[in-house]
Design a protein around this motif. Structure first.
Motif, PDB file in Angstrom:
ATOM      1  N   ALA A   1     -10.218  -1.806  -5.340  1.00  0.00           N
ATOM      2  CA  ALA A   1      -8.977  -1.085  -5.654  1.00  0.00           C
ATOM      3  C   ALA A   1      -7.916  -1.252  -4.581  1.00  0.00           C
ATOM      4  CB  ALA A   1      -9.291   0.398  -5.853  1.00  0.00           C
ATOM      5  N   LEU A   2      -8.091  -2.181  -3.653  1.00  0.00           N
ATOM      6  CA  LEU A   2      -7.182  -2.281  -2.521  1.00  0.00           C
ATOM      7  C   LEU A   2      -5.751  -2.613  -2.936  1.00  0.00           C
ATOM      8  CD1 LEU A   2      -9.305  -4.136   0.211  1.00  0.00           C
ATOM      9  CD2 LEU A   2      -8.882  -1.687  -0.063  1.00  0.00           C
ATOM     10  N   GLU A   3      -5.591  -3.307  -4.063  1.00  0.00           N
ATOM     11  CA  GLU A   3      -4.246  -3.727  -4.465  1.00  0.00           C
ATOM     12  C   GLU A   3      -3.312  -2.564  -4.763  1.00  0.00           C
ATOM     13  OE1 GLU A   3      -3.418  -6.713  -7.329  1.00  0.00           O
ATOM     14  OE2 GLU A   3      -5.165  -7.909  -6.786  1.00  0.00           O
TER      15      GLU A   3
ATOM     16  N   ILE B   1      -5.497  12.620  -1.961  1.00  0.00           N
ATOM     17  CA  ILE B   1      -4.843  11.376  -1.562  1.00  0.00           C
ATOM     18  C   ILE B   1      -5.935  10.328  -1.367  1.00  0.00           C
ATOM     19  CG2 ILE B   1      -3.555  10.169   0.246  1.00  0.00           C
ATOM     20  CD1 ILE B   1      -2.077  12.754   0.822  1.00  0.00           C
ATOM     21  N   PHE B   2      -5.784   9.189  -2.036  1.00  0.00           N
ATOM     22  CA  PHE B   2      -6.721   8.075  -1.895  1.00  0.00           C
ATOM     23  C   PHE B   2      -5.965   6.914  -1.265  1.00  0.00           C
ATOM     24  CE2 PHE B   2      -8.385  10.671  -5.306  1.00  0.00           C
ATOM     25  CZ  PHE B   2      -9.750  10.697  -5.058  1.00  0.00           C
ATOM     26  N   ILE B   3      -6.498   6.374  -0.183  1.00  0.00           N
ATOM     27  CA  ILE B   3      -5.787   5.340   0.564  1.00  0.00           C
ATOM     28  C   ILE B   3      -6.649   4.090   0.706  1.00  0.00           C
ATOM     29  CG2 ILE B   3      -4.359   6.949   1.883  1.00  0.00           C
ATOM     30  CD1 ILE B   3      -6.345   6.630   4.207  1.00  0.00           C
ATOM     31  N   ALA B   4      -5.974   2.948   0.733  1.00  0.00           N
ATOM     32  CA  ALA B   4      -6.622   1.694   1.086  1.00  0.00           C
ATOM     33  C   ALA B   4      -6.334   1.422   2.559  1.00  0.00           C
ATOM     34  CB  ALA B   4      -6.084   0.558   0.220  1.00  0.00           C
ATOM     35  N   ARG B   5      -7.231   0.689   3.189  1.00  0.00           N
ATOM     36  CA  ARG B   5      -7.031   0.478   4.622  1.00  0.00           C
ATOM     37  C   ARG B   5      -7.031  -1.007   4.982  1.00  0.00           C
ATOM     38  NH1 ARG B   5     -10.300   4.721   8.212  1.00  0.00           N
ATOM     39  NH2 ARG B   5     -12.144   3.769   7.279  1.00  0.00           N
ATOM     40  N   GLN B   6      -6.462  -1.819   4.079  1.00  0.00           N
ATOM     41  CA  GLN B   6      -6.325  -3.234   4.399  1.00  0.00           C
ATOM     42  C   GLN B   6      -5.065  -3.509   5.185  1.00  0.00           C
ATOM     43  OE1 GLN B   6      -5.250  -1.952   1.697  1.00  0.00           O
ATOM     44  NE2 GLN B   6      -3.846  -3.233   0.521  1.00  0.00           N
ATOM     45  N   LYS B   7      -4.164  -2.526   5.232  1.00  0.00           N
ATOM     46  CA  LYS B   7      -2.926  -2.668   5.991  1.00  0.00           C
ATOM     47  C   LYS B   7      -3.159  -2.294   7.449  1.00  0.00           C
ATOM     48  CE  LYS B   7       0.201  -1.396   2.194  1.00  0.00           C
ATOM     49  NZ  LYS B   7       1.274  -0.447   1.806  1.00  0.00           N
ATOM     50  N   THR B   8      -2.096  -2.421   8.251  1.00  0.00           N
ATOM     51  CA  THR B   8      -2.177  -1.954   9.628  1.00  0.00           C
ATOM     52  C   THR B   8      -2.318  -0.427   9.626  1.00  0.00           C
ATOM     53  OG1 THR B   8       0.220  -1.647   9.839  1.00  0.00           O
ATOM     54  CG2 THR B   8      -0.671  -3.831  10.372  1.00  0.00           C
ATOM     55  N   PRO B   9      -2.882   0.158  10.683  1.00  0.00           N
ATOM     56  CA  PRO B   9      -2.978   1.623  10.755  1.00  0.00           C
ATOM     57  C   PRO B   9      -1.631   2.317  10.625  1.00  0.00           C
ATOM     58  CG  PRO B   9      -4.387   0.622  12.412  1.00  0.00           C
ATOM     59  CD  PRO B   9      -3.577  -0.489  11.814  1.00  0.00           C
ATOM     60  N   GLU B  10      -0.571   1.694  11.175  1.00  0.00           N
ATOM     61  CA  GLU B  10       0.759   2.300  11.078  1.00  0.00           C
ATOM     62  C   GLU B  10       1.225   2.373   9.630  1.00  0.00           C
ATOM     63  OE1 GLU B  10       0.421   0.599  15.200  1.00  0.00           O
ATOM     64  OE2 GLU B  10      -0.076  -0.095  13.171  1.00  0.00           O
ATOM     65  N   ARG B  11       0.993   1.318   8.881  1.00  0.00           N
ATOM     66  CA  ARG B  11       1.459   1.312   7.490  1.00  0.00           C
ATOM     67  C   ARG B  11       0.577   2.200   6.611  1.00  0.00           C
ATOM     68  NH1 ARG B  11       3.671  -4.940   6.745  1.00  0.00           N
ATOM     69  NH2 ARG B  11       4.978  -4.880   8.625  1.00  0.00           N
TER      70      ARG B  11
ATOM     71  N   ARG C   1      -4.195  -4.615 -13.530  1.00  0.00           N
ATOM     72  CA  ARG C   1      -4.827  -3.536 -14.295  1.00  0.00           C
ATOM     73  C   ARG C   1      -6.237  -3.222 -13.788  1.00  0.00           C
ATOM     74  NH1 ARG C   1      -4.323  -1.154 -19.387  1.00  0.00           N
ATOM     75  NH2 ARG C   1      -5.843   0.540 -19.453  1.00  0.00           N
ATOM     76  N   SER C   2      -7.024  -4.267 -13.463  1.00  0.00           N
ATOM     77  CA  SER C   2      -8.396  -4.025 -13.018  1.00  0.00           C
ATOM     78  C   SER C   2      -8.430  -3.232 -11.715  1.00  0.00           C
ATOM     79  CB  SER C   2      -9.148  -5.352 -12.852  1.00  0.00           C
ATOM     80  OG  SER C   2      -8.526  -6.166 -11.866  1.00  0.00           O
ATOM     81  N   ALA C   3      -7.465  -3.500 -10.813  1.00  0.00           N
ATOM     82  CA  ALA C   3      -7.419  -2.754  -9.551  1.00  0.00           C
ATOM     83  C   ALA C   3      -7.052  -1.300  -9.810  1.00  0.00           C
ATOM     84  CB  ALA C   3      -6.406  -3.396  -8.605  1.00  0.00           C
ATOM     85  N   ARG C   4      -6.133  -1.067 -10.745  1.00  0.00           N
ATOM     86  CA  ARG C   4      -5.754   0.309 -11.081  1.00  0.00           C
ATOM     87  C   ARG C   4      -6.930   1.049 -11.714  1.00  0.00           C
ATOM     88  NH1 ARG C   4       0.184   0.185 -12.513  1.00  0.00           N
ATOM     89  NH2 ARG C   4      -0.324   0.957 -14.594  1.00  0.00           N
TER      90      ARG C   4
END
Length: 338
Positions: A134-136, A150-160, A56-59
């Motif tokens: 908010a990365l979760e 569109i809001f994106i997190a960037r902890q994943k690989t660039p492809e994902r 919930r806190s991340a959301r």
């Protein structure tokens, strides 16, 4: 502070005398606490990429960051001429058909897609980056006052992360007026199908892959599509270009090579915005900087920096040329090329 005082502040609001201490503790300018209430994002209208897996806190952090991002883009819209909105609605249409229709609407043909951040920006979609808290949630999208975000997190690989953008684009065109149902995976599945069909349409896969390709062939061609190796294998299998046995064998080998948890030899970096480097140039009222936007909106500089892809500096007009003069620009007209 005692728990009792904290609860009182949360229910009734804090006294003005507490603003300096609150500002220091929370990292916000004092002016922030005296501003009018923001137009809050309706969390019930938001599809979070991670769904219920996000705490919930991340959301809540994601929604709060989204509200600040909307304020930043309003500030930008007041000072710059941005690309016209061109985002059709394909509700009640099969996701694969919708992806094909969007390619036709945007004149993309059947070819590998370019930088997705810049492609979305060129069609009037605002793309911003989520802060660490908010990365979760991975990513989320929404329509607000007629504008798509569109809001994106960037902890994943660039492809994902690139696939996440295509996924959120699917929500924007497929579910604009649909109520969000977190108890059902239907909308998430539709957005995934849309993303796969947009990034890897079947006719394009047929040009690059023979039936039942090897792992090495998948790794060679995935660079063209700029998607994960597993995404390529899954899409080939779905379209019947890979048998069940070969698909299982490929997945085992990809896992052995480390592609289950990462993307060895993948894209060198995350896709970047073209809009914000142009915004952080100069206008007739003086140079546009992170500090200026943060000061005028009374929000932390770090929040502005993160949301705008970490863009700080003014843009060079060309190699060896001087920075554009503030007297030369009346109202910059940002033209984004896909």
């Amino acid at each position: 502070m005692t728990d009792r005082t904290t609860q009182k502040y949360e229910k009734e609001g804090a006294p003005a005398s507490a603003a300096p201490k609150l500002a220091k503790a929370l990292g916000f300018p004092q002016e922030y606490f005296f501003r009018p209430v923001l137009d809050e994002i309706d969390a019930e209208r938001v599809n979070f990429r991670a769904g219920r897996a996000a705490i919930r806190s991340a959301r809540d952090s994601a929604v709060a960051a989204g509200s600040t991002g909307i304020e930043i883009m309003r500030w930008v819209e007041d000072r710059f001429t941005l690309p016209a909105l061109n985002v059709p609605t394909f509700e009640s249409i099969e996701p694969e058909t919708a992806a094909q229709l969007l390619r036709e609407e945007w004149g993309l043909g059947i070819k590998p897609l370019p930088n997705l951040v810049q492609l979305c920006e060129s069609r009037g979609i605002f793309v911003m980056v989520l802060p660490d808290a908010a990365l979760e949630v991975d990513a989320f999208s929404l329509w607000h006052e007629g504008r798509p975000y569109i809001f994106i997190a960037r902890q994943k690989t660039p492809e994902r992360a690139r696939f996440d953008i295509a996924h959120e684009l699917g929500h924007l065109v497929l579910h604009r007026h649909a109520p969000v149902d977190e108890t059902s995976a239907a909308q998430e599945k539709e957005a995934d199908i849309f993303a796969s069909a947009l990034l890897m349409p079947e006719p394009l896969l047929a040009q690059y892959f023979r039936p039942n390709p090897t792992v090495d062939e998948i790794l060679e061609c995935k660079q063209i599509f700029q998607v994960s190796a597993f995404a390529v294998a899954t899409t080939l299998h779905k379209f019947g270009r890979m048998t069940d046995w070969i698909y299982r064998k490929v997945c085992v080998e990809l896992t052995r090579r480390g592609y289950r948890t990462g993307e060895p030899d993948g894209m060198g970096s995350h896709e970047q915005s073209r809009l914000f480097p142009q915004v952080f140039g100069a206008d007739k009222a003086g140079p546009v900087t992170v500090a200026r936007i943060a000061r005028e909106l009374a929000v932390p500089e770090e929040d502005v920096l993160t949301l705008t892809f970490g863009t700080r500096f003014r843009v060079l007009q060309g190699i060896g040329e001087k920075l554009a003069s503030t007297q030369e620009l009346e109202r910059p007209n940002l033209r984004l090329l896909s």
